[in-house]
Design a protein around this motif. Structure first.
Motif, PDB file in Angstrom:
ATOM      1  N   MET A   1       4.043  12.548 -18.172  1.00  0.00           N
ATOM      2  CA  MET A   1       3.679  11.335 -19.083  1.00  0.00           C
ATOM      3  C   MET A   1       4.420  11.701 -20.307  1.00  0.00           C
ATOM      4  O   MET A   1       5.251  10.768 -20.778  1.00  0.00           O
ATOM      5  N   ILE A   2       4.455  12.951 -20.801  1.00  0.00           N
ATOM      6  CA  ILE A   2       5.302  13.331 -22.143  1.00  0.00           C
ATOM      7  C   ILE A   2       6.317  14.356 -21.472  1.00  0.00           C
ATOM      8  O   ILE A   2       5.796  15.100 -21.114  1.00  0.00           O
ATOM      9  N   LYS A   3       7.513  14.069 -22.076  1.00  0.00           N
ATOM     10  CA  LYS A   3       8.539  14.875 -21.609  1.00  0.00           C
ATOM     11  C   LYS A   3       8.529  15.987 -22.542  1.00  0.00           C
ATOM     12  O   LYS A   3       7.901  15.898 -23.527  1.00  0.00           O
ATOM     13  N   SER A   4       9.434  17.315 -22.224  1.00  0.00           N
ATOM     14  CA  SER A   4       9.248  18.380 -23.035  1.00  0.00           C
ATOM     15  C   SER A   4       9.913  17.978 -24.362  1.00  0.00           C
ATOM     16  O   SER A   4       9.835  18.545 -25.539  1.00  0.00           O
ATOM     17  N   ASP A   5      10.604  17.215 -24.613  1.00  0.00           N
ATOM     18  CA  ASP A   5      11.634  16.534 -25.832  1.00  0.00           C
ATOM     19  C   ASP A   5      10.719  15.630 -26.647  1.00  0.00           C
ATOM     20  O   ASP A   5      10.722  15.420 -27.759  1.00  0.00           O
ATOM     21  N   GLY A   6       9.247  15.526 -25.866  1.00  0.00           N
ATOM     22  CA  GLY A   6       8.140  14.556 -26.771  1.00  0.00           C
ATOM     23  C   GLY A   6       8.271  13.177 -26.577  1.00  0.00           C
ATOM     24  O   GLY A   6       7.731  12.684 -26.765  1.00  0.00           O
ATOM     25  N   SER A   7       9.306  12.793 -25.675  1.00  0.00           N
ATOM     26  CA  SER A   7       9.512  11.509 -25.432  1.00  0.00           C
ATOM     27  C   SER A   7       8.675  11.095 -24.394  1.00  0.00           C
ATOM     28  O   SER A   7       8.304  11.915 -23.586  1.00  0.00           O
ATOM     29  N   PRO A   8       8.191   9.887 -24.283  1.00  0.00           N
ATOM     30  CA  PRO A   8       7.255   9.368 -23.035  1.00  0.00           C
ATOM     31  C   PRO A   8       7.990   8.928 -21.708  1.00  0.00           C
ATOM     32  O   PRO A   8       9.190   8.633 -22.007  1.00  0.00           O
ATOM     33  N   THR A   9       7.385   9.141 -20.667  1.00  0.00           N
ATOM     34  CA  THR A   9       8.140   8.568 -19.521  1.00  0.00           C
ATOM     35  C   THR A   9       7.983   7.013 -19.591  1.00  0.00           C
ATOM     36  O   THR A   9       7.064   6.572 -19.908  1.00  0.00           O
ATOM     37  N   TYR A  10       8.922   6.475 -18.870  1.00  0.00           N
ATOM     38  CA  TYR A  10       8.822   4.928 -18.727  1.00  0.00           C
ATOM     39  C   TYR A  10       7.435   4.459 -18.123  1.00  0.00           C
ATOM     40  O   TYR A  10       6.855   3.732 -18.787  1.00  0.00           O
ATOM     41  N   ASN A  11       7.053   4.763 -17.026  1.00  0.00           N
ATOM     42  CA  ASN A  11       5.826   4.568 -16.213  1.00  0.00           C
ATOM     43  C   ASN A  11       4.198   4.771 -17.375  1.00  0.00           C
ATOM     44  O   ASN A  11       3.601   3.887 -17.336  1.00  0.00           O
ATOM     45  N   PHE A  12       4.665   5.937 -17.953  1.00  0.00           N
ATOM     46  CA  PHE A  12       3.296   6.039 -18.964  1.00  0.00           C
ATOM     47  C   PHE A  12       3.259   4.954 -20.218  1.00  0.00           C
ATOM     48  O   PHE A  12       2.363   4.415 -20.503  1.00  0.00           O
ATOM     49  N   SER A  13       4.530   5.236 -20.888  1.00  0.00           N
ATOM     50  CA  SER A  13       4.558   4.092 -22.032  1.00  0.00           C
ATOM     51  C   SER A  13       4.573   2.801 -21.738  1.00  0.00           C
ATOM     52  O   SER A  13       3.664   2.004 -22.542  1.00  0.00           O
TER      53      SER A  13
ATOM     54  N   ARG B   1       8.462  -8.293 -12.656  1.00  0.00           N
ATOM     55  CA  ARG B   1       9.992  -7.507 -12.875  1.00  0.00           C
ATOM     56  C   ARG B   1      10.474  -7.561 -11.589  1.00  0.00           C
ATOM     57  O   ARG B   1      10.222  -8.024 -10.655  1.00  0.00           O
ATOM     58  N   GLY B   2      11.567  -6.762 -11.631  1.00  0.00           N
ATOM     59  CA  GLY B   2      12.556  -6.670 -10.562  1.00  0.00           C
ATOM     60  C   GLY B   2      11.857  -5.736  -9.158  1.00  0.00           C
ATOM     61  O   GLY B   2      11.187  -4.750  -9.846  1.00  0.00           O
ATOM     62  N   ASP B   3      12.491  -5.953  -8.264  1.00  0.00           N
ATOM     63  CA  ASP B   3      12.088  -5.039  -6.994  1.00  0.00           C
ATOM     64  C   ASP B   3      12.316  -3.459  -7.174  1.00  0.00           C
ATOM     65  O   ASP B   3      11.739  -2.849  -6.561  1.00  0.00           O
ATOM     66  N   ASP B   4      13.068  -3.244  -8.107  1.00  0.00           N
ATOM     67  CA  ASP B   4      13.469  -1.808  -8.314  1.00  0.00           C
ATOM     68  C   ASP B   4      12.401  -1.097  -8.821  1.00  0.00           C
ATOM     69  O   ASP B   4      12.510   0.023  -9.099  1.00  0.00           O
TER      70      ASP B   4
ATOM     71  N   THR C   1       0.828  -1.108   0.064  1.00  0.00           N
ATOM     72  CA  THR C   1      -0.138  -0.153   0.006  1.00  0.00           C
ATOM     73  C   THR C   1       1.050   1.504   0.074  1.00  0.00           C
ATOM     74  O   THR C   1       1.879   1.314   0.724  1.00  0.00           O
ATOM     75  N   THR C   2       0.329   2.393  -0.817  1.00  0.00           N
ATOM     76  CA  THR C   2       1.151   3.448  -0.848  1.00  0.00           C
ATOM     77  C   THR C   2       0.476   4.758  -0.963  1.00  0.00           C
ATOM     78  O   THR C   2      -0.721   4.601  -1.609  1.00  0.00           O
ATOM     79  N   ASN C   3       0.773   5.727  -0.063  1.00  0.00           N
ATOM     80  CA  ASN C   3      -0.286   6.812   0.242  1.00  0.00           C
ATOM     81  C   ASN C   3       0.247   7.837  -0.981  1.00  0.00           C
ATOM     82  O   ASN C   3       1.387   8.034  -1.151  1.00  0.00           O
ATOM     83  N   THR C   4      -0.888   8.492  -1.672  1.00  0.00           N
ATOM     84  CA  THR C   4      -0.353   9.251  -2.716  1.00  0.00           C
ATOM     85  C   THR C   4      -0.025  10.334  -2.542  1.00  0.00           C
ATOM     86  O   THR C   4       0.788  11.394  -3.214  1.00  0.00           O
ATOM     87  N   ASP C   5       0.050  10.661  -1.031  1.00  0.00           N
ATOM     88  CA  ASP C   5       0.952  12.029  -0.557  1.00  0.00           C
ATOM     89  C   ASP C   5       2.522  11.734  -0.727  1.00  0.00           C
ATOM     90  O   ASP C   5       3.053  12.891  -1.025  1.00  0.00           O
ATOM     91  N   THR C   6       2.717  10.495  -1.100  1.00  0.00           N
ATOM     92  CA  THR C   6       4.214  10.563  -1.371  1.00  0.00           C
ATOM     93  C   THR C   6       4.685  10.368  -2.780  1.00  0.00           C
ATOM     94  O   THR C   6       5.596  10.197  -3.018  1.00  0.00           O
ATOM     95  N   ILE C   7       3.386  10.618  -3.438  1.00  0.00           N
ATOM     96  CA  ILE C   7       3.924  10.570  -5.144  1.00  0.00           C
ATOM     97  C   ILE C   7       3.521  12.035  -5.670  1.00  0.00           C
ATOM     98  O   ILE C   7       2.410  12.486  -5.603  1.00  0.00           O
TER      99      ILE C   7
ATOM    100  N   SER D   1       8.358   0.914  -6.596  1.00  0.00           N
ATOM    101  CA  SER D   1       7.740   2.387  -6.228  1.00  0.00           C
ATOM    102  C   SER D   1       7.144   2.850  -7.567  1.00  0.00           C
ATOM    103  O   SER D   1       6.489   3.787  -7.466  1.00  0.00           O
ATOM    104  N   ASN D   2       7.446   2.299  -8.675  1.00  0.00           N
ATOM    105  CA  ASN D   2       6.623   2.478  -9.949  1.00  0.00           C
ATOM    106  C   ASN D   2       5.198   2.030 -10.064  1.00  0.00           C
ATOM    107  O   ASN D   2       4.463   2.677 -10.758  1.00  0.00           O
ATOM    108  N   THR D   3       4.931   0.837  -9.485  1.00  0.00           N
ATOM    109  CA  THR D   3       3.682   0.226  -9.646  1.00  0.00           C
ATOM    110  C   THR D   3       2.598   1.009  -9.182  1.00  0.00           C
ATOM    111  O   THR D   3       1.467   1.314  -9.837  1.00  0.00           O
TER     112      THR D   3
END
Ligand code: GLU
Length: 427
Positions: free
Chosen positions: A133-145, A160-163, A122-128, A166-168
């Motif tokens: 989603m899309i960076k200023s160079d037009g490429s997507p972020t990992y989480n969004f794509s 996937r790996g434990d690393d 469980t993660t509280n959104t206060d920590t997020i 925090s993305n999930t």
């Protein structure tokens, strides 16, 4: 139907941890009759390199994996990512900041998911923070794509790996915003070095390619990686991918930290080498020999095959072969100095070698049985232990205190070489 994917970023060689991730996804797909897909996460155009991609694909195949469809490439899907981001924007769940599109994270909520390996997280959104989603160079972020592609590929399980733990929760927020149910998630504990720190370069090799070069067999490496995340049972440590596919159950994956134990991998590799057919080892060992500049072209395959027979139980990696068998290819082999002092700097041993050589001179059939008989006869006549002749002789013909059985070594080397080397010994 189960659908899983492996999503490498081609910015480096295939790390052992990633190879393990791929294997478990593959096992889950094959065990359940599902699909295993590949997605190439090449959004970082500067760091992504075709050379890495080719090696990653080759290493996956080398380890025994196959995939069900042509891989998809994130670099070809930038338009889709932008379109979807604009959709989220039009629902007022995101805002623009310059050319970037940023997702608004609603504060004060708990995001929960049941991890296949770790249980409830469980993660509280206060920590997020708000999520790009899309960076200023037009490429997507990992989480969004990642989320968009997992949706369009209809992925059912993300292993996937434990690393990525925090993305999930961030990804779950995207699923919600896009109106989709998230897949099941399982995060595998990272592989640790013997000192308990994350496995890295300073622990030795970290990429599959390095282990391949070092002379580990793919079956052994795959087997070992599987043991770093799943315990198939007390008597089941050595198992082929085929057996693993039958026995594997995603719910049995372990949440203990996996320590990388090179000795165990070496042991397993030795077991696989012993079982491997000589003809399959032959081309691999030729490659190893030529890497150490030993020219095998003058030697017949038959000679090499006999040599493999003598040494396959004595090596833990294929790269050890060249060092073990040097004396079978060249006369200027290294001499073990300690051994020389112990065995060859003694008048009586040199005398025994001389007598042994003289008796071998007349031997027509230079077979290990006949050679052994002569050796034992001399020992008896001179009231010696056979070992007192064997050890010095081994040193004389190979420069080593250890090796295959002396008489087999002598037979393979041939009478001429053996006599030449025995007679070359003087105190
Ligand atoms: N490209 C990511 C990685 O290599 C994929 C993570 C994922 O499986 O979602 O870590």
């Amino acid at each position: 139907m189960v659908k899983v994917r492996f999503a490498p970023s081609p910015t480096g060689f295939l790390h052992l941890g990633s190879a393990r991730t791929a294997l478990f996804n593959w096992l889950h797909a094959r065990h359940t009759g599902g699909q295993f897909l590949l997605r190439i996460e090449d959004t970082d155009k500067v760091r992504s390199d075709k050379k890495f991609l080719d090696e990653i694909l080759e290493d996956l195949k080398w380890l025994g994996m196959d995939w069900d469809e042509e891989p998809i490439y994130q670099s070809q899907r930038f338009d889709t990512y932008r379109e979807k981001a604009e959709e989220v924007l039009s629902k007022e769940k995101a805002y623009r900041e310059g050319d970037a599109i940023i997702f608004k994270v609603e504060k004060g909520r708990n995001i929960e998911f049941e991890d296949i390996i770790h249980g409830n997280i469980t993660t509280n959104t206060d920590t997020i923070k708000d999520q790009v989603m899309i960076k200023s160079d037009g490429s997507p972020t990992y989480n969004f794509s990642c989320v968009l592609d997992d949706i369009s590929l209809e992925i059912t399980h993300v292993l996937r790996g434990d690393d990525h733990i925090s993305n999930t929760p961030k990804q779950i927020l995207f699923y919600e915003a896009l109106g989709y149910t998230p897949p099941k998630f399982g995060h595998m504990p990272l592989i640790l070095g013997p000192d308990g720190a994350k496995l890295s370069k300073r622990h030795g090799g970290v990429s599959v390619e390095e282990y391949k070069r070092e002379g580990f067999l793919p079956e052994a490496l795959a087997n070992y990686l599987i043991l770093l995340g799943w315990f198939p049972g007390e008597d089941q440590e050595i198992l082929s991918l085929e057996e693993a596919v039958k026995l594997f159950d995603i719910n049995d994956m372990s949440d203990v930290q996996a320590k990388f134990d090179i000795q165990k991998l070496r042991w397993l590799n030795g077991e696989y080498i012993m079982k491997e057919k000589n003809e399959d080892l032959l081309p691999l060992l030729k490659k190893q020999l030529s890497a150490t500049k030993i020219d095998t072209s003058k030697f017949a395959d038959e000679y090499l095959t006999k040599l493999i027979d003598l040494y396959k139980i004595r090596m833990k990696t294929l790269s050890e072969f060249a060092g073990l068998t040097e004396c079978f290819f060249q006369d200027d082999f290294k001499m073990d100095e300690e051994g020389k002092k112990k065995y060859l700097d003694k008048e009586e041993n040199v005398e025994n070698i001389r007598i042994f050589a003289n008796r071998l001179e007349g031997l027509e059939d230079f077979s290990h049985e006949k050679i052994e008989k002569i050796c034992r006869d001399i020992a008896e006549e001179r009231s010696l232990k056979a070992a007192e002749i064997i050890h010095p002789t081994r040193l004389a013909i190979s420069g080593k205190t250890k090796g295959a059985g002396l008489f087999e070594m002598m037979e393979l080397l041939g009478k001429e070489k053996v006599l030449e080397r025995m007679r070359g010994i003087q105190t």
